[in-house]
Design an enzyme around this catalytic site. Sequence first.
Site, PDB file in Angstrom:
ATOM      1  N   HIS A 201       0.800  -1.223   0.000  1.00 28.35           N
ATOM      2  CA  HIS A 201       0.000   0.000   0.000  1.00 28.35           C
ATOM      3  C   HIS A 201       0.836   1.278   0.000  1.00 28.35           C
ATOM      4  O   HIS A 201       0.300   2.364  -0.121  1.00 28.35           O
ATOM      5  CB  HIS A 201      -0.953   0.022   1.190  1.00 28.35           C
ATOM      6  CG  HIS A 201      -0.253   0.289   2.497  1.00 28.35           C
ATOM      7  ND1 HIS A 201       0.402  -0.690   3.188  1.00 28.35           N
ATOM      8  CD2 HIS A 201      -0.081   1.431   3.209  1.00 28.35           C
ATOM      9  CE1 HIS A 201       0.934  -0.179   4.279  1.00 28.35           C
ATOM     10  NE2 HIS A 201       0.664   1.108   4.323  1.00 28.35           N
TER      11      HIS A 201
HETATM   12  C1  UD1 Z   1      -1.832   5.425   6.101  1.00 24.07           C
HETATM   13  C2  UD1 Z   1      -0.512   5.825   6.760  1.00 24.07           C
HETATM   14  C3  UD1 Z   1       0.498   4.690   6.584  1.00 24.07           C
HETATM   15  C4  UD1 Z   1      -0.071   3.382   7.080  1.00 24.07           C
HETATM   16  C5  UD1 Z   1      -1.390   3.117   6.368  1.00 24.07           C
HETATM   17  C6  UD1 Z   1      -2.050   1.844   6.790  1.00 24.07           C
HETATM   18  C7  UD1 Z   1       0.058   8.200   6.708  1.00 24.07           C
HETATM   19  C8  UD1 Z   1       0.944   9.202   6.106  1.00 24.07           C
HETATM   20  N1  UD1 Z   1       0.067   6.999   6.123  1.00 24.07           N
HETATM   21  O1  UD1 Z   1      -1.597   5.291   4.706  1.00 24.07           O
HETATM   22  O2  UD1 Z   1       1.643   5.000   7.351  1.00 24.07           O
HETATM   23  O3  UD1 Z   1       0.845   2.350   6.825  1.00 24.07           O
HETATM   24  O4  UD1 Z   1      -2.276   4.205   6.647  1.00 24.07           O
HETATM   25  O5  UD1 Z   1      -3.164   1.598   5.976  1.00 24.07           O
HETATM   26  O6  UD1 Z   1      -0.587   8.482   7.677  1.00 24.07           O
HETATM   27  N2  UD1 Z   1      -9.009   5.134   1.893  1.00 24.07           N
HETATM   28  C9  UD1 Z   1     -10.243   4.538   1.810  1.00 24.07           C
HETATM   29  N3  UD1 Z   1     -10.828   4.146   2.970  1.00 24.07           N
HETATM   30  C10 UD1 Z   1     -10.268   4.340   4.194  1.00 24.07           C
HETATM   31  C11 UD1 Z   1      -9.002   4.955   4.241  1.00 24.07           C
HETATM   32  C12 UD1 Z   1      -8.383   5.344   3.087  1.00 24.07           C
HETATM   33  O7  UD1 Z   1     -10.791   4.343   0.740  1.00 24.07           O
HETATM   34  O8  UD1 Z   1     -10.861   3.952   5.208  1.00 24.07           O
HETATM   35  C13 UD1 Z   1      -8.330   5.506   0.632  1.00 24.07           C
HETATM   36  C14 UD1 Z   1      -8.553   6.935   0.249  1.00 24.07           C
HETATM   37  O9  UD1 Z   1      -8.629   6.996  -1.140  1.00 24.07           O
HETATM   38  C15 UD1 Z   1      -7.286   7.621   0.692  1.00 24.07           C
HETATM   39  C16 UD1 Z   1      -6.251   6.524   0.502  1.00 24.07           C
HETATM   40  O10 UD1 Z   1      -6.940   5.319   0.803  1.00 24.07           O
HETATM   41  O11 UD1 Z   1      -7.031   8.752  -0.040  1.00 24.07           O
HETATM   42  C17 UD1 Z   1      -5.065   6.646   1.391  1.00 24.07           C
HETATM   43  O12 UD1 Z   1      -5.464   6.760   2.756  1.00 24.07           O
HETATM   44  P1  UD1 Z   1      -4.511   7.572   3.786  1.00 24.07           P
HETATM   45  O13 UD1 Z   1      -5.029   7.454   5.172  1.00 24.07           O
HETATM   46  O14 UD1 Z   1      -4.265   8.926   3.262  1.00 24.07           O
HETATM   47  O15 UD1 Z   1      -3.139   6.815   3.685  1.00 24.07           O
HETATM   48  P2  UD1 Z   1      -2.785   5.272   3.677  1.00 24.07           P
HETATM   49  O16 UD1 Z   1      -2.224   4.966   2.347  1.00 24.07           O
HETATM   50  O17 UD1 Z   1      -3.904   4.413   4.173  1.00 24.07           O
END
Ligand code: UD1
Length: 354
Positions: A201
């Site tokens: 991811h």
């Molecule tokens: C975040 C953390 C990362 C961790 C990961 C675990 C930061 C900088 N990154 O990354 O360290 O390893 O979580 O998963 O804090 N999204 C959904 N549903 C959700 C959450 C996210 O669809 O419940 C999608 C959205 O499109 C979002 C993308 O995932 O834009 C990324 O989510 P985000 O929380 O920004 O970062 P992660 O890649 O999950």
Amino acid sequence: MRIIHVVGARPNFMKVAPVVRALREYTSVRQSVVHTGQHYDFNMSDVFFQELGIGAPDINLQVGSGSHAQQTAEIMKRFEPVVLEHKPDLVLVYGDVNSTVAAALVCAKLLVVVGHVEAGLRSFDRTMPEEVNRLVTDQLCGILFTPSQDADFNLAREGVPPERIHLVGNVMIDTLIRMLPAAEARIQQDLPRQFALVTLHRPGNVDDVEWLANMLRTLAEFSGELPVLFPVHPRTRERIGKTNLNGELAHLRLLEPLPYLEFLALQTRATVVITDSGGIQEETTYLGKQCLTVRENTERPITVEMGTNTLVGRDVGRLKTELSRILCHEKKASRIPPLWDGRAAERIARILSN
Ligand code: UD1
């Protein structure tokens, strides 16, 4: 003593659970859990609270997704009034996600003491957003709970006074040890005899669509001998859609993100785990499972030195070589790091009560 725990993203939830549990033993402590809402899908968030038995968060700030600046700023804006209203004596933050640094910044400005659980880890790679979060958070926190001695050395090198650093062990392993029997009860009987369990991811892996396609093709090549089970993070699912791989993907079992117990159950049975997650490098180390980490570096070097973890970098050739080795039953031996014994949270609670 009033304590607020702040969590936001999936890997935070298994870290906060044992600390909440351990602090319940201290009647003088009143605690509440604030969820920033960084993760919000049921299977990225709610299911973990259900399974880990810590109850629903007391407050959900519902910030949702956004750019790093937007997300961090939104958490700060919404968390500040919570601190002003509840006047905690201490705020505890976990890991290295945007919610961690945002909450620490709010508290630093309001002169509220912050404790960082999982302090001191360093990948020395500032292209990773988590590394920036770690560096800033540790500078702002008054109490630093570290999982391993390398973290203590990192903090000392950055000039953190020793009295702020407490080597307590690994809270994620506390949860693993507690949940292992329940996870084993979830093992499905129809699992392949051998299989690779994959999670990817990190932006460094999945945002580069060409590299992502390369990895998926490699995994598909091996899938005849080694079926691939791949619970897909929402970010990754979106990027896979852009790879134009169709036939190859049919060889991979792409699954929805899994609840904690089901994922742990799969880890216990996997022949190899291929990942770019930090926590999974630790969990496989504890379980003695072969782990190939698709990154050039790790903030958890102890998993390579003492554990089963091997860094394969962004190198498909290396990934193939290591997979072939594992298929020939050549396994890396491992030891469990000191203090990864299921009692890290108890140590944290004891230190806080003193
Ligand atoms: C975040 C953390 C990362 C961790 C990961 C675990 C930061 C900088 N990154 O990354 O360290 O390893 O979580 O998963 O804090 N999204 C959904 N549903 C959700 C959450 C996210 O669809 O419940 C999608 C959205 O499109 C979002 C993308 O995932 O834009 C990324 O989510 P985000 O929380 O920004 O970062 P992660 O890649 O999950």
